[in-house]
Design an enzyme around this catalytic site. Structure first.
Site, PDB file in Angstrom:
ATOM      1  N   TRP A  90     -53.454  25.397  44.461  1.00 61.53           N
ATOM      2  CA  TRP A  90     -54.717  25.208  45.179  1.00 61.53           C
ATOM      3  C   TRP A  90     -55.639  26.415  45.074  1.00 61.53           C
ATOM      4  O   TRP A  90     -56.778  26.364  45.513  1.00 61.53           O
ATOM      5  CB  TRP A  90     -54.453  24.893  46.655  1.00 61.53           C
ATOM      6  CG  TRP A  90     -53.754  23.587  46.874  1.00 61.53           C
ATOM      7  CD1 TRP A  90     -53.309  22.715  45.915  1.00 61.53           C
ATOM      8  CD2 TRP A  90     -53.421  22.987  48.130  1.00 61.53           C
ATOM      9  NE1 TRP A  90     -52.720  21.626  46.488  1.00 61.53           N
ATOM     10  CE2 TRP A  90     -52.772  21.762  47.857  1.00 61.53           C
ATOM     11  CE3 TRP A  90     -53.596  23.366  49.454  1.00 61.53           C
ATOM     12  CZ2 TRP A  90     -52.306  20.915  48.861  1.00 61.53           C
ATOM     13  CZ3 TRP A  90     -53.130  22.532  50.457  1.00 61.53           C
ATOM     14  CH2 TRP A  90     -52.496  21.314  50.169  1.00 61.53           C
TER      15      TRP A  90
ATOM     16  N   HIS B   6     -50.309  34.548  36.890  1.00 60.66           N
ATOM     17  CA  HIS B   6     -51.402  33.617  36.597  1.00 60.66           C
ATOM     18  C   HIS B   6     -52.547  34.389  35.940  1.00 60.66           C
ATOM     19  O   HIS B   6     -52.797  35.551  36.279  1.00 60.66           O
ATOM     20  CB  HIS B   6     -51.865  32.948  37.893  1.00 60.66           C
ATOM     21  CG  HIS B   6     -52.793  31.797  37.638  1.00 60.66           C
ATOM     22  ND1 HIS B   6     -54.116  31.972  37.317  1.00 60.66           N
ATOM     23  CD2 HIS B   6     -52.571  30.464  37.604  1.00 60.66           C
ATOM     24  CE1 HIS B   6     -54.673  30.793  37.118  1.00 60.66           C
ATOM     25  NE2 HIS B   6     -53.754  29.851  37.283  1.00 60.66           N
TER      26      HIS B   6
ATOM     27  N   GLU C 293     -55.599  34.341  36.370  1.00 60.13           N
ATOM     28  CA  GLU C 293     -56.590  34.892  37.316  1.00 60.13           C
ATOM     29  C   GLU C 293     -56.071  36.168  37.953  1.00 60.13           C
ATOM     30  O   GLU C 293     -56.838  37.095  38.225  1.00 60.13           O
ATOM     31  CB  GLU C 293     -56.935  33.821  38.372  1.00 60.13           C
ATOM     32  CG  GLU C 293     -57.803  32.721  37.760  1.00 60.13           C
ATOM     33  CD  GLU C 293     -57.591  31.335  38.339  1.00 60.13           C
ATOM     34  OE1 GLU C 293     -57.072  31.216  39.470  1.00 60.13           O
ATOM     35  OE2 GLU C 293     -57.942  30.360  37.642  1.00 60.13           O
TER      36      GLU C 293
ATOM     37  N   GLY D   8     -54.590  22.602  38.669  1.00 62.46           N
ATOM     38  CA  GLY D   8     -55.487  23.320  39.568  1.00 62.46           C
ATOM     39  C   GLY D   8     -56.400  22.348  40.295  1.00 62.46           C
ATOM     40  O   GLY D   8     -56.012  21.694  41.262  1.00 62.46           O
ATOM     41  N   GLY D   9     -57.636  22.217  39.796  1.00 60.73           N
ATOM     42  CA  GLY D   9     -58.675  21.421  40.473  1.00 60.73           C
ATOM     43  C   GLY D   9     -58.221  20.039  40.911  1.00 60.73           C
ATOM     44  O   GLY D   9     -58.484  19.632  42.050  1.00 60.73           O
TER      45      GLY D   9
END
Ligand code: 13P
Length: 254
Positions: free
Chosen positions: A10, A94, A96, A230-231
């Site tokens: 999330w 990850h 990110e 993800g999204g």
């Protein structure tokens, strides 16, 4: 090999209240989908409330990150012991975290050690940038990420790897099946060379713009053991649908 895996990352989305609503909207249907490991990675502040909600269901929980130190002056961080109270999984490395928060392969290596020391199942994310792919460095980049993250670990039991090409994350442009299979075949070859039989057993997931429209195609690939979403994991109906598709496709392929 274990069950196929569907994981919903999330990221930094949703308040605790919104997270609880999202879990409520998906939990009964997700729970009923058989023969697939279902893991949610909500924001860490929501984990303890969500743990109560999914208690005694087939839904498992994970943290999106954790620190490698046991405790101390690390403002803003959470430790493996804190994660362990509510989670059986942790996402590490990850892109990110690597890109936006400057996590190095050495940091990720320490985090993996902490996960093992605390018996938390790690999902190690690896992935190349567009520039690296276009300049033919993908194989080397992924091998290096994998080798450095696992360097000197006592074991790779319970390791899961997620291949998430940076250029496919959040772009709506998933990697093609050809690209994923070719890349996963190389990762597998590398793992077998490094770890022999143990390397053969490490599940490799794919992540990057996975959605309802491509989950079945990915499920048909024998290379892909799971999906890291993800999204689309923020939409209860989409996540249930893609989980069902992936589980059914994998079951048919058995
Ligand atoms: P998207 O599915 O939004 O592309 O994100 C993938 C991802 O980063 C999961 O960890």
């Amino acid at each position: 090999m274990g069950n196929p895996i569907i994981a919903g990352n999330w990221k930094m989305n949703g308040t605790i209240t919104e997270s609880l609503r999202l879990v409520s909207d998906m939990k009964d249907e997700l729970h009923r989908i058989p023969r697939v490991t279902k893991i949610l990675f909500p924001p860490s502040v929501a984990l303890s409330s969500i743990a109560n909600l999914v208690y005694a269901s087939s839904i498992e929980l994970g943290a999106q990150n954790m620190h490698y130190e046991v405790s101390g002056a690390f403002t803003g961080e959470i430790s493996a012991a804190m994660v362990k109270e509510n989670c059986s999984w942790v996402l590490l490395g990850h892109s990110e975290r690597r890109g936006l928060f400057h996590e190095s392969d050495e940091d990720i290596n320490r985090k993996l050690s902490a996960a093992y020391a605390n018996r938390i199942n790690p999902i190690l994310c690896v992935g190349e940038s567009l520039e690296q792919r276009e300049s033919g460095q993908t194989q080397e980049v992924l091998r290096q990420q994998l080798a450095k993250a696992t360097s000197d670990l006592p074991s790779i039991n319970n390791l899961t790897v997620a291949y998430e090409p940076v250029w496919a994350i959040g772009t709506g442009k998933a990697a093609t099946l050809n690209v994923v299979e070719e890349t996963l075949a190389d990762l597998r070859a590398f793992m077998e060379t490094e770890w022999g039989d143990d390397g053969r057993g490490v599940p490799i997931m794919y992540g990057g713009s996975v959605n309802e429209a491509n989950a079945t195609a990915f499920g048909q690939s024998p290379y892909i053991a799971g999906l890291l979403v993800g999204g689309a994991s923020l939409d209860a109906a989409a996540f249930i649908s893609l989980t069902r598709q992936f589980a059914e496709t994998k079951t048919q392929a058995e």
